[in-house]
Design a protein around this motif. Sequence first.
Motif, mmCIF file in Angstrom:
data_model
loop_
_atom_site.group_PDB
_atom_site.id
_atom_site.type_symbol
_atom_site.label_atom_id
_atom_site.label_comp_id
_atom_site.label_asym_id
_atom_site.label_seq_id
_atom_site.Cartn_x
_atom_site.Cartn_y
_atom_site.Cartn_z
ATOM 1 N N ASP A 144 0.835 -1.215 0.000
ATOM 2 C CA ASP A 144 0.000 0.000 0.000
ATOM 3 C C ASP A 144 0.864 1.257 0.000
ATOM 4 O O ASP A 144 0.458 2.309 -0.475
ATOM 5 C CB ASP A 144 -0.908 -0.002 1.244
ATOM 6 C CG ASP A 144 -0.100 -0.113 2.532
ATOM 7 O OD1 ASP A 144 0.131 0.887 3.204
ATOM 8 O OD2 ASP A 144 0.343 -1.239 2.851
ATOM 9 N N THR A 170 1.779 -7.968 -1.338
ATOM 10 C CA THR A 170 0.456 -7.638 -0.798
ATOM 11 C C THR A 170 0.561 -6.583 0.297
ATOM 12 O O THR A 170 1.643 -6.026 0.546
ATOM 13 C CB THR A 170 -0.235 -8.925 -0.274
ATOM 14 O OG1 THR A 170 -1.613 -8.670 -0.069
ATOM 15 C CG2 THR A 170 0.381 -9.420 1.036
ATOM 16 N N ASP A 174 -4.073 -2.703 3.853
ATOM 17 C CA ASP A 174 -5.080 -2.268 2.891
ATOM 18 C C ASP A 174 -6.275 -3.233 2.904
ATOM 19 O O ASP A 174 -6.150 -4.392 2.522
ATOM 20 C CB ASP A 174 -4.409 -2.245 1.505
ATOM 21 C CG ASP A 174 -5.316 -1.668 0.441
ATOM 22 O OD1 ASP A 174 -6.521 -1.516 0.716
ATOM 23 O OD2 ASP A 174 -4.817 -1.394 -0.656
ATOM 24 N N ASP A 175 -7.443 -2.713 3.307
ATOM 25 C CA ASP A 175 -8.620 -3.586 3.401
ATOM 26 C C ASP A 175 -8.960 -4.259 2.074
ATOM 27 O O ASP A 175 -9.458 -5.378 2.050
ATOM 28 C CB ASP A 175 -9.849 -2.799 3.893
ATOM 29 C CG ASP A 175 -9.722 -2.464 5.377
ATOM 30 O OD1 ASP A 175 -8.972 -3.173 6.089
ATOM 31 O OD2 ASP A 175 -10.362 -1.482 5.824
ATOM 32 N N SER A 176 -8.663 -3.576 0.986
ATOM 33 C CA SER A 176 -9.010 -4.157 -0.320
ATOM 34 C C SER A 176 -8.105 -5.348 -0.668
ATOM 35 O O SER A 176 -8.359 -6.061 -1.628
ATOM 36 C CB SER A 176 -8.940 -3.098 -1.422
ATOM 37 O OG SER A 176 -7.606 -2.738 -1.637
ATOM 38 N N GLU A 177 -7.042 -5.524 0.100
ATOM 39 C CA GLU A 177 -6.129 -6.664 -0.132
ATOM 40 C C GLU A 177 -6.456 -7.854 0.768
ATOM 41 O O GLU A 177 -5.758 -8.861 0.751
ATOM 42 C CB GLU A 177 -4.679 -6.232 0.150
ATOM 43 C CG GLU A 177 -4.081 -5.326 -0.907
ATOM 44 C CD GLU A 177 -3.628 -6.099 -2.141
ATOM 45 O OE1 GLU A 177 -2.758 -6.961 -2.010
ATOM 46 O OE2 GLU A 177 -4.166 -5.840 -3.228
ATOM 47 N N SER A 178 -7.518 -7.713 1.565
ATOM 48 C CA SER A 178 -7.835 -8.762 2.532
ATOM 49 C C SER A 178 -8.030 -10.121 1.850
ATOM 50 O O SER A 178 -7.522 -11.147 2.305
ATOM 51 C CB SER A 178 -9.096 -8.361 3.297
ATOM 52 O OG SER A 178 -9.228 -9.166 4.429
ATOM 53 N N ASP A 179 -8.745 -10.104 0.711
ATOM 54 C CA ASP A 179 -8.980 -11.361 -0.014
ATOM 55 C C ASP A 179 -7.670 -11.926 -0.544
ATOM 56 O O ASP A 179 -7.491 -13.137 -0.634
ATOM 57 C CB ASP A 179 -9.929 -11.134 -1.203
ATOM 58 C CG ASP A 179 -11.352 -10.900 -0.732
ATOM 59 O OD1 ASP A 179 -11.611 -11.112 0.470
ATOM 60 O OD2 ASP A 179 -12.183 -10.498 -1.565
ATOM 61 N N HIS A 180 -6.763 -11.014 -0.902
ATOM 62 C CA HIS A 180 -5.478 -11.469 -1.438
ATOM 63 C C HIS A 180 -4.660 -12.164 -0.347
ATOM 64 O O HIS A 180 -4.071 -13.217 -0.576
ATOM 65 C CB HIS A 180 -4.709 -10.273 -2.022
ATOM 66 C CG HIS A 180 -3.477 -10.664 -2.757
ATOM 67 N ND1 HIS A 180 -2.283 -9.986 -2.661
ATOM 68 C CD2 HIS A 180 -3.233 -11.715 -3.585
ATOM 69 C CE1 HIS A 180 -1.388 -10.589 -3.403
ATOM 70 N NE2 HIS A 180 -1.919 -11.634 -3.982
#
Length: 225
Positions: A144, A170, A174-180
């Motif tokens: 991030d 990763t 970053d919350d948008s990377e949680s799935d990653h």
Amino acid sequence: MQTVEGAIEASIAQSAIIEKQGQKRIFKIIVIGDSNVGKTCLTFRFCSGKFPDKTEATIGVDFREKVVKVENETLKLQLWDTAGQERFRKSMIPHYYRNVHAVVFVYDVTKTSSFDNLTHWISECNQHKLGEGIPRILVGNKCDDQRNAVVPTNTAQRFADNHNMPLFETSAKDDSESDHVEAIFMTLAHKLRSSRPMMPPTSNRNSLNMSRNNSQSDQNLRCCF
Ligand SMILES: Nc1nc2c(ncn2[C@@H]2O[C@H](COP(=O)(O)OP(=O)(O)OP(=O)(O)O)[C@@H](O)[C@H]2O)c(=O)[nH]1
């Protein structure tokens, strides 16, 4: 009155019974790398789905567990979040490296020294017979913070290729990377599923002096020396 150690032993014994009844395979994964690269935040993100409100340097080791389902089999991943600082890890080294099924090497993409020191971490693993025979992955964390990123992806990829590991870049933050982050650990879970071990859950815990710290979604045991 029951001591903290007694309570932990009782809890571990209870979970051992449950594991035995359910025949759930347990895998020990150690997460290693320099201090401050984000090992705690990554394991916390995976086990709890969020970034921790605050972190302190890990002393000894923190244990986090997550039960996952891979192709209809339920597995328990036991993550050993190890201390990066030498003074907090010295006495723990033999415990870290016993009965390990997979290794996650972490560096910080904004700190060259954490990348350069990977050779040290790999060599320590090799000394403890954790070479290419077991699943190993490389994670570049803090993506991030692009403005301060100094470790180029192609350099990291070359390094990973040379050591026969997949590379993942990763961010635990970053919350948008949680799935990653989840996908990274699930990649490991898939690899482990095709391997054979059934780890004796209590094998290397009896000698440890632990205090307990439960969070809502994971079992989190801290071990300090
Ligand atoms: N920008 C950013 N900061 C992060 C990220 N992950 C962790 N941090 C920060 O990095 C610092 C160290 O994080 P930790 O997870 O405690 O690092 P560690 O590798 O476990 O450190 P030791 O316990 O000393 O080995 C903290 O201030 C975190 O907030 C990330 O993905 N992005």
